[in-house]
Design a protein around this motif. Structure first.
Motif, short mmCIF file in Angstrom:
data_model
loop_
_atom_site.label_atom_id
_atom_site.label_comp_id
_atom_site.label_asym_id
_atom_site.label_seq_id
_atom_site.Cartn_x
_atom_site.Cartn_y
_atom_site.Cartn_z
N LYS A 201 0.81 -1.23 0.00
CA LYS A 201 0.00 0.00 0.00
C LYS A 201 0.83 1.27 0.00
N ASN A 202 1.97 1.19 0.68
CA ASN A 202 2.82 2.39 0.77
C ASN A 202 4.27 2.02 0.54
N VAL A 203 4.94 2.81 -0.25
CA VAL A 203 6.38 2.65 -0.41
C VAL A 203 7.00 3.96 0.08
N ASP A 204 7.87 3.86 1.08
CA ASP A 204 8.51 5.08 1.59
C ASP A 204 9.53 5.58 0.59
N PHE A 205 9.79 6.87 0.64
CA PHE A 205 10.79 7.42 -0.26
C PHE A 205 12.16 6.78 0.01
N GLY A 206 12.79 6.29 -1.03
CA GLY A 206 14.12 5.69 -0.89
C GLY A 206 14.09 4.21 -0.54
N GLU A 207 12.88 3.63 -0.33
CA GLU A 207 12.79 2.22 0.03
C GLU A 207 13.28 1.35 -1.13
N GLU A 208 14.09 0.35 -0.81
CA GLU A 208 14.62 -0.58 -1.82
C GLU A 208 13.52 -1.49 -2.36
N LEU A 209 13.42 -1.63 -3.68
CA LEU A 209 12.41 -2.53 -4.24
C LEU A 209 13.04 -3.61 -5.11
N ASP A 210 14.38 -3.68 -5.04
CA ASP A 210 15.12 -4.59 -5.92
C ASP A 210 14.71 -6.05 -5.78
N HIS A 211 14.24 -6.44 -4.59
CA HIS A 211 13.92 -7.85 -4.34
C HIS A 211 12.58 -8.26 -4.96
N ILE A 212 11.82 -7.31 -5.48
CA ILE A 212 10.49 -7.66 -5.99
C ILE A 212 10.55 -8.05 -7.47
N ASP A 213 9.85 -9.14 -7.82
CA ASP A 213 9.79 -9.59 -9.21
C ASP A 213 8.76 -8.74 -9.94
N MET A 214 9.23 -7.93 -10.87
CA MET A 214 8.30 -7.04 -11.59
C MET A 214 8.21 -7.43 -13.05
N SER A 215 8.52 -8.67 -13.35
CA SER A 215 8.60 -9.03 -14.76
C SER A 215 7.23 -9.15 -15.45
N ALA A 216 6.15 -9.27 -14.64
CA ALA A 216 4.82 -9.41 -15.27
C ALA A 216 4.48 -8.13 -16.03
N THR A 217 4.00 -8.28 -17.28
CA THR A 217 3.61 -7.09 -18.05
C THR A 217 2.20 -7.27 -18.57
N THR A 218 1.59 -6.17 -19.00
CA THR A 218 0.28 -6.27 -19.63
C THR A 218 0.52 -6.62 -21.09
N ASN A 219 -0.51 -7.16 -21.76
CA ASN A 219 -0.26 -7.58 -23.14
C ASN A 219 -0.45 -6.46 -24.16
N GLY A 239 10.13 15.69 -5.41
CA GLY A 239 9.06 16.17 -4.52
C GLY A 239 7.67 15.89 -5.04
N ILE A 240 7.57 15.04 -6.08
CA ILE A 240 6.25 14.74 -6.66
C ILE A 240 5.76 13.40 -6.10
N HIS A 267 7.53 10.77 -1.32
CA HIS A 267 8.37 11.66 -2.11
C HIS A 267 9.41 12.34 -1.22
N GLU A 268 10.41 12.90 -1.85
CA GLU A 268 11.42 13.68 -1.14
C GLU A 268 10.75 14.96 -0.65
N SER A 269 10.60 15.10 0.67
CA SER A 269 9.82 16.24 1.14
C SER A 269 10.63 17.53 1.24
N ASN A 270 11.98 17.40 1.24
CA ASN A 270 12.77 18.64 1.36
C ASN A 270 13.27 19.13 0.01
N PHE A 271 12.61 18.68 -1.04
CA PHE A 271 13.12 19.05 -2.37
C PHE A 271 12.97 20.54 -2.65
N GLU A 272 14.08 21.15 -3.00
CA GLU A 272 14.05 22.56 -3.38
C GLU A 272 14.08 22.60 -4.89
N PRO A 273 12.99 22.99 -5.55
CA PRO A 273 13.02 22.91 -7.01
C PRO A 273 14.12 23.80 -7.60
N GLU A 274 14.98 23.18 -8.31
CA GLU A 274 16.05 23.90 -8.97
C GLU A 274 15.86 23.47 -10.42
N GLN A 275 15.12 24.30 -11.14
CA GLN A 275 14.52 23.87 -12.40
C GLN A 275 15.44 23.11 -13.37
#
Ligand code: GLU
Length: 383
Positions: A201-219, A239-240, A267-275
């Protein structure tokens, strides 16, 4: 602009006003490839409700290729047909946008079409023009509908898939959140076809997701879950906020905004937009990188340009003007815009700048990456 009042956003989206919504081909088309008007109507209704409450919406919609192919299959017999694969989007896009246009007008709203390629994001002037057009449309409560300009996109100027187009668009317009609607409920802790797979339900900012199998795709469509996560990872450092949610919810757009469904990415909450810096990072080409030597590493850290002499290896297919990773000892520590095509960098690596013309037969610049077009990554600066 009125303050939103009727639609109460979930708490993670508090104060969000400008939203990029991405709908995949499998969301807006049926199995036979034709427009799924019922789903499109819900999407448009939700967007109109949001606009009426003061939100600003940019819709990124796929589906052109799928609609184009379905139409060809019905209308143009295969026999005698010259290969139209590449042009399917040119046939489907007007059909798709016509449908949207009708639906928006049914709800007394206006939509518009903007077709983009990778060049529109990486060339600063084009980027600023596109951004300006979108700003003006939003000010007038007109919904921009974005898609890749597939009929003129080719390998070197394609964004790749609409997940990345949506991420780049979210950065371009400084969106508050990116919502990706797809066939899955969200991100699962393992391949969703496995019985005990659980929705995250929630992924924290910076949380590692490398261990998850994401190979399933839509057709249908181009990007699977991996591409969605990659797109999400492009925007959350800026910051988005981002949500991945299912096309099967009752209110396809409103539900993930107002209820705790789908996967919410911190998201990164301290992001200072530097365009310019944000723009650079978000346009980075996938899997393209330069490995540099120690001398060049020190020079870059001190704010200098990267010269061919310091390049040890060049990886990936990239072209002049593309933003690529710069690595030292295999670790990316900066990104920058290449002055040369990858194939030419390969030929001038390890050479003195004075030799460039002799080797290539032309010389655009003494540097491979100019210091003005180079950004050290946050982790490098903080080390
Ligand atoms: N631009 C393509 C289309 O409209 C879709 C690309 C994608 O699936 O991401 O059909």
């Amino acid at each position: 602009m009125t303050t939103p009042h009727k639609i109460v956003l979930r708490k993670e989206l508090e104060n969000c006003k400008r939203l990029v919504i991405k709908v995949g081909s499998n969301v807006v088309t049926k199995a036979n490839g034709r427009c799924d008007v019922r789903k499109m109507r819900i999407i448009v209704e939700d967007i109109c409700d949001l606009i009426d409450e003061g939100f600003e919406i940019i819709l990124v919609s796929s589906g052109a290729v799928s609609v184009g192919k379905a139409f060809l299959k019905r209308m143009l017999p295969r026999e005698g047909r010259v290969d139209l694969q590449q042009s399917a989007s040119a046939i489907g896009q007007p059909k798709l946008i016509n449908k949207y246009s009708q639906l928006f007008e049914d709800h007394h709203h206006i939509c518009s079409q903007i077709l983009l390629t990778h060049d529109d994001f990486r060339k600063r002037k084009r980027f600023l023009h596109a951004k300006q057009t979108i700003e003006v449309l939003l000010k007038n409560h007109v919904t921009p509908i974005l898609n890749e300009n597939d009929s003129i996109s080719y390998s070197e100027n394609t964004v790749g898939d609409n997940d990345h187009l949506a991420a780049s668009a979210a950065q371009m317009v400084n969106a508050d959140a990116l919502i990706i609607i797809t066939s899955a409920q969200g991100l699962y802790d393992k391949n969703p076809i496995e019985k005990d797979a659980k929705l995250i339900k929630n992924v924290d900012f910076g949380e590692e997701l490398d261990h998850i199998d994401m190979s399933a795709t839509t057709n249908v469509g181009r990007g699977g879950m991996e591409s969605k996560i990659h797109a999400v990872n492009k925007v959350t450092p800026l910051g988005i906020r981002a949500i991945i949610s299912s096309k099967d919810n009752n209110r396809i757009v409103l539900d993930p905004l107002t209820k705790e469904i789908g996967t919410m990415f911190g998201h990164e909450s301290n992001f200072e937009p530097e365009q310019k810096k944000a723009w650079l990072i978000s346009t980075k080409k996938l899997n393209c990188r330069l490995e540099i030597d120690e001398g060049a590493f020190q020079a870059l850290m001190a704010g200098n340009s990267l010269f061919p002499r310091g390049v040890v290896e060049s990886h990936g297919e990239y072209f002049q003007g593309d933003c690529i990773d710069i690595c030292y000892q295999g670790k990316p520590f900066a990104v920058g815009i290449s002055e040369y095509d990858g194939a030419d960098v390969e030929r001038i690596k390890d050479k003195h700048s004075d030799e460039i013309e002799e080797v290539l037969g032309y010389k655009i610049s003494s540097a491979v990456i100019l210091y003005q077009n180079l950004v050290l990554l946050e982790e490098t600066i903080n080390e």
